[in-house]
Design a protein around this motif. Structure first.
Motif, PDB file in Angstrom:
ATOM      1  N   GLN A 126       0.813  -1.219   0.000  1.00 60.38           N
ATOM      2  CA  GLN A 126       0.000   0.000   0.000  1.00 60.38           C
ATOM      3  C   GLN A 126       0.850   1.275   0.000  1.00 60.38           C
ATOM      4  N   ASN A 127       2.095   1.169   0.290  1.00 57.28           N
ATOM      5  CA  ASN A 127       3.029   2.298   0.302  1.00 57.28           C
ATOM      6  C   ASN A 127       2.592   3.431   1.226  1.00 57.28           C
ATOM      7  N   GLU A 128       1.780   3.174   2.183  1.00 60.90           N
ATOM      8  CA  GLU A 128       1.356   4.209   3.110  1.00 60.90           C
ATOM      9  C   GLU A 128       2.078   4.080   4.452  1.00 60.90           C
ATOM     10  N   LEU A 129       3.041   3.199   4.523  1.00 64.31           N
ATOM     11  CA  LEU A 129       3.759   2.973   5.772  1.00 64.31           C
ATOM     12  C   LEU A 129       5.085   3.717   5.764  1.00 64.31           C
ATOM     13  N   SER A 130       5.607   3.878   6.956  1.00 68.77           N
ATOM     14  CA  SER A 130       6.928   4.503   7.061  1.00 68.77           C
ATOM     15  C   SER A 130       7.984   3.527   6.564  1.00 68.77           C
TER      16      SER A 130
END
Length: 151
Positions: A126-130
Motif C-alpha cells: 500500500q506504500n502508506e507505511l513509514s
C-alpha cells in the motif's frame, strides 16, 4: 508260536513281595514304589533294585519340582510382560492420537501464518507505511521464507 503259548500259560514266578505297581491314569504311566498288594501290573525285584528305583524316582521328583517352579516363574514373567505390552499398546495409541492433534494444530498454525503473510504483503504494497515499518515487514517476510525453506 509254541513259545508264546508256553509263556502265556506259565504262571509268573515272583520272589518275595511286590515292590512297585504300574498304574495308568488319564493317559499317564505312574510307577508306585510303596509296598503294595500284588496286582495285575505288580513289579518284583531285589532290594538293591528297589533302592535304585527309589533314588531314580526321587531324582525325577526333584527335577519335576524344579521344572514346575521354573515354569511358574516363567508363567508369572509372561503374565507381567503381557500386562506391560498392553500398557505400551495403550500408551502408543494415546501418543498417536496426540500426534494427530499436533499435526492438525501445525496445519492450522501454518494456514494462519500464510494468512498473516498475505496480510503483511497487502499492507506492504500500500506504500502508506513509514520506511521503518516497511523494513520490519520485509524482514518478517524474509525470515518466514527462510523458515519455510528449512522445514
Amino acid at each position: 508260536m509254541s513259545n508264546e503259548i508256553a509263556r502265556r500259560n506259565t504262571p509268573a514266578q515272583h520272589q518275595g513281595k511286590p515292590v512297585a505297581r504300574v498304574e495308568v491314569k488319564n493317559g499317564c504311566l505312574y510307577l508306585l514304589t510303596e509296598p503294595l498288594p500284588p496286582g495285575e501290573y505288580s513289579l518284583y525285584s531285589d532290594t538293591g533294585e528297589i533302592e535304585r528305583l527309589r533314588r531314580h524316582k526321587h531324582e525325577a521328583d526333584v527335577a519335576l519340582a524344579a521344572a514346575t517352579r521354573l515354569y511358574k516363574k516363567h508363567e508369572e514373567t509372561i503374565t507381567e510382560l503381557r500386562t506391560e505390552v498392553g500398557r505400551f499398546k495403550s500408551e502408543y495409541q494415546d501418543f498417536k492420537r496426540e500426534r494427530e492433534k499436533w499435526w492438525d494444530e501445525r496445519d492450522t498454525l501454518g494456514s494462519q501464518l500464510g494468512d498473516l503473510k498475505e496480510l503483511l504483503r497487502d499492507i506492504y504494497n500500500q506504500n502508506e507505511l513509514s520506511i521503518y515499518d516497511n523494513q520490519r515487514i520485509e524482514a518478517a517476510l524474509s525470515t518466514s521464507a527462510e523458515t519455510e525453506v528449512k522445514s
